[in-house]
Design an enzyme around this catalytic site. Structure first.
Site, PDB file in Angstrom:
ATOM      1  N   CYS A  13       3.935  -3.976  10.537  1.00 19.25           N
ATOM      2  CA  CYS A  13       4.050  -2.665  11.031  1.00 19.25           C
ATOM      3  C   CYS A  13       4.417  -1.594   9.971  1.00 19.25           C
ATOM      4  CB  CYS A  13       5.621  -2.820  11.840  1.00 19.25           C
ATOM      5  SG  CYS A  13       7.047  -3.430  11.028  1.00 19.25           S
ATOM      6  N   CYS A  87       0.813   0.229  13.741  1.00 17.75           N
ATOM      7  CA  CYS A  87       0.916   0.792  12.343  1.00 17.75           C
ATOM      8  C   CYS A  87      -0.646   1.669  12.413  1.00 17.75           C
ATOM      9  CB  CYS A  87       0.488   0.025  11.379  1.00 17.75           C
ATOM     10  SG  CYS A  87      -0.377  -1.460  11.311  1.00 17.75           S
ATOM     11  N   CYS A  91      -3.404   0.181   9.229  1.00 19.59           N
ATOM     12  CA  CYS A  91      -3.675  -1.309   9.478  1.00 19.59           C
ATOM     13  C   CYS A  91      -5.481  -1.614   8.869  1.00 19.59           C
ATOM     14  CB  CYS A  91      -3.580  -2.037  10.560  1.00 19.59           C
ATOM     15  SG  CYS A  91      -1.585  -1.898  11.221  1.00 19.59           S
TER      16      CYS A  91
END
Length: 135
Positions: A13, A87, A91
């Site tokens: 996250c 995210c 990511c």
């Protein structure tokens, strides 16, 4: 007989302070050593969200020793399953990995009453993931 390699899961996250830490705590607890667990953040916080720590303590899981970690390419490459939690574009993506995006409310800045349902939803998702990984 060659022992099968343990499946590995990476929870990602943004701050690696709440959702991914609770997911890590659940998976460690429920897998009992049968799954390798990592977590990281695209922009790690200075410390774990204390409300997330309290919420997990209520169910008997201690995550106080964890520290937010920065997401590395190596961590992604070393993992079989990468689970992202809000995210977005930060990511990293590698072909051949199993990706899941868990849409979860961010516990940052919320009280324990708001964090408990997030914690419980994470538990349900972790149980489903474990069943898929371990059969």
């Amino acid at each position: 007989m060659i022992e099968a390699q343990k499946p590995s899961v990476l929870f990602v996250c943004v701050h690696n302070a709440g959702r991914s830490q609770m997911a890590t705590g659940w998976l460690r607890e429920l897998a009992g050593g049968r799954v390798e667990v990592r977590s990281a953040g695209s922009m790690p916080a200075d410390q774990i969200n204390p409300v997330a720590v309290d919420a997990m303590r209520e169910v008997g899981i201690d995550i106080t020793a964890e520290q937010p970690k920065v997401l590395t390419t190596e961590a992604v490459q070393a993992s079989d399953v990468v689970i992202t939690m809000g995210c977005g574009d930060a990511c990293p993506f590698f072909p051949g990995k199993r990706y899941e995006d868990w849409k979860l409310e961010d516990p940052a800045g919320q009280g324990i009453e708001s964090v408990r349902p997030i914690r419980d939803e994470i538990k349900g998702r972790v149980e489903t993931l474990l069943a898929e990984l371990l059969g």
